[in-house]
Design a protein around this motif. Structure first.
Motif, PDB file in Angstrom:
ATOM      1  N   UNK A 179     -17.111  17.894 -40.755  1.00 17.40           N
ATOM      2  CA  UNK A 179     -17.967  17.531 -41.940  1.00 17.40           C
ATOM      3  C   UNK A 179     -18.936  16.673 -41.331  1.00 17.40           C
ATOM      4  N   UNK A 180     -20.230  16.512 -41.985  1.00 19.13           N
ATOM      5  CA  UNK A 180     -21.193  15.516 -41.674  1.00 19.13           C
ATOM      6  C   UNK A 180     -22.024  15.263 -42.778  1.00 19.13           C
ATOM      7  N   UNK A 181     -22.655  14.031 -42.920  1.00 13.86           N
ATOM      8  CA  UNK A 181     -23.456  13.749 -44.083  1.00 13.86           C
ATOM      9  C   UNK A 181     -25.234  13.544 -43.370  1.00 13.86           C
ATOM     10  N   UNK A 187     -29.878  15.611 -39.076  1.00 15.88           N
ATOM     11  CA  UNK A 187     -29.781  15.765 -37.540  1.00 15.88           C
ATOM     12  C   UNK A 187     -28.596  16.273 -37.161  1.00 15.88           C
ATOM     13  N   UNK A 188     -27.562  15.509 -37.045  1.00 13.47           N
ATOM     14  CA  UNK A 188     -26.300  16.292 -36.729  1.00 13.47           C
ATOM     15  C   UNK A 188     -26.025  17.636 -37.240  1.00 13.47           C
ATOM     16  N   UNK A 189     -26.441  17.999 -38.581  1.00 13.65           N
ATOM     17  CA  UNK A 189     -25.896  19.537 -39.095  1.00 13.65           C
ATOM     18  C   UNK A 189     -26.852  20.469 -38.181  1.00 13.65           C
ATOM     19  N   UNK A 190     -28.167  20.067 -38.055  1.00 12.57           N
ATOM     20  CA  UNK A 190     -29.133  20.649 -37.403  1.00 12.57           C
ATOM     21  C   UNK A 190     -28.658  21.146 -35.843  1.00 12.57           C
ATOM     22  N   UNK A 191     -28.252  19.891 -35.214  1.00 14.83           N
ATOM     23  CA  UNK A 191     -27.589  20.252 -33.878  1.00 14.83           C
ATOM     24  C   UNK A 191     -26.552  21.142 -33.854  1.00 14.83           C
ATOM     25  N   UNK A 241     -23.278  27.332 -34.721  1.00 16.14           N
ATOM     26  CA  UNK A 241     -22.482  27.220 -35.885  1.00 16.14           C
ATOM     27  C   UNK A 241     -23.260  27.585 -37.136  1.00 16.14           C
ATOM     28  N   UNK A 242     -22.146  27.641 -38.031  1.00 18.35           N
ATOM     29  CA  UNK A 242     -22.439  27.828 -39.614  1.00 18.35           C
ATOM     30  C   UNK A 242     -22.213  26.804 -40.267  1.00 18.35           C
ATOM     31  N   UNK A 273     -21.811  16.277 -48.695  1.00 12.72           N
ATOM     32  CA  UNK A 273     -20.889  16.855 -47.339  1.00 12.72           C
ATOM     33  C   UNK A 273     -21.229  18.164 -46.956  1.00 12.72           C
ATOM     34  N   UNK A 274     -21.579  18.209 -45.518  1.00 10.37           N
ATOM     35  CA  UNK A 274     -21.886  19.732 -45.358  1.00 10.37           C
ATOM     36  C   UNK A 274     -20.588  20.199 -44.450  1.00 10.37           C
TER      37      UNK A 274
END
Length: 350
Positions: A90-92, A95-99, A105-106, A115-116
């Motif tokens: 999980x991340x909020x 930038x981490x999600x784009x990484x 990853x999906x 939360x993603x």
């Protein structure tokens, strides 16, 4: 900048960072009563197409009255639904999600939650901090090795101490053994019970600190630990070395950058403690073998849970134990079915 509760704002934050026609967002509605908007994010030709289709299939098969958070979906889409080993991240942070998306990853996001949900992930990725890629790679590598050591300490230190005190006195130098024996005089409990009680007390204080208001929670948990530890030693219920061992274990557990890894440590530590109390070092080795066998049998959306250690991949292991410098990062972490593996030097996507 962080993700918000509004799904459309979040898609704009991601589009702002990945300006490519290959960046795909697929929408669906889940929940008979809530009619919740759910979005699937991936980069075409980088995210393996079979993984994307499998995740979409699992999401579309969900029949529930309401979805209020991505965690509602986890237990439906996980490969192994009855396990303490979480198979998602999980991340909020956009930038981490784009990484993660740039590594194939999906991501899944739910309207109303900041939360993603990210899949697939391997266990070793829980020990990697996203800040490692924003600082000098030499310092980041040293910090990463430090976190790996802290993970081992948080998992094994109490059980090793109990095994030595109970079964393996010959492993300790004689002066230290005499000191430990002197501190344990008058303690009514065996080392195993002593460690179990202190560990449970520490976990109770940590949970209490989380539930209290943010302004007083940390202060109450720290002061409570100091007062209870000192009072327990003065009362002769526990020995001073055991307080030090549990305190070191607690500090090491806070070094984990992922909450999911922290959960696994907190639960598995008690299993190792029981094993060491029963059989000493032999019990710890049996527990370690069972732990690794169980983890090796798991997968996250088809990705082996212990990748790249099992199955072994030396090229990808170079960015797990240490932080590989960007100028030497030619390829993405490989996933089965990935079409575009190159980060630089060849076709890097449109």
């Amino acid at each position: 900048e962080g993700l918000s509760e509004t799904l459309r704002f979040n898609t704009a934050l991601l589009r702002r960072r990945i300006k490519s026609t290959n960046f795909k967002i697929e929408n669906m509605v889940i929940g008979q009563l809530s009619k919740t908007d759910v979005a699937l994010f991936y980069i075409e030709h980088i995210a393996p197409r079979p993984m994307v289709e499998e995740l979409k299939k699992r999401l579309q098969a969900i029949d529930i009255d309401a979805v209020l958070d991505p965690r509602y979906l986890v237990e439906f889409v996980a490969d192994e639904k009855r396990s303490i080993f979480t198979q998602e991240q999980y991340t909020e942070k956009p930038d981490r999600l784009c990484g993660y998306l740039l590594e194939g990853r999906i991501a899944v996001m739910v309207d109303g939650s900041p939360m993603a949900l990210i899949v697939p992930v391997s266990f070793l990725e829980y020990l990697i901090s996203p800040e490692d890629y924003y600082i000098n790679y030499i310092a980041a590598s040293l910090f990463r090795l430090l976190r790996l050591g802290a993970f081992a300490i948080a998992l094994l230190l109490p059980s090793l101490y109990v095994a030595v005190i109970t079964y393996h006195h010959e492993m300790v130098p004689t002066p230290l053994l005499l000191t430990l024996a002197a501190t344990r005089q008058g303690v009514p409990f065996p080392a195993f019970v002593e460690a179990l009680l202190l560990d449970l007390t520490f976990e109770l204080l940590r949970e209490a600190g989380l539930r209290l208001p943010r302004a007083v929670g940390p202060a109450v948990s720290i002061v409570g630990a100091l007062i209870i530890g000192d009072a327990a030693v003065r009362a002769g219920l526990v020995s001073t070395p055991m307080v030090v061992i549990i305190a070191a274990t607690g500090i090491a557990s806070f070094a984990s950058p992922s909450y999911n890894a922290g959960i696994i440590i907190r639960i598995a530590r008690f299993a190792f403690l029981i094993a060491s109390g029963l059989l000493g070092f032999l019990g710890i080795m049996i527990a370690l073998i069972l732990l690794f066998v169980r983890m090796a049998s798991l997968s996250s959306l088809g990705l082996p849970y212990l990748a790249p250690v099992a199955p072994f991949n030396w090229q990808q292991l170079g960015d797990i134990l240490i932080r590989r410098p960007w100028f030497n990062t030619k390829k993405r972490p490989y996933l089965e079915g990935m079409e575009n593996q190159w980060r630089q030097g060849k076709s890097t996507g449109g």
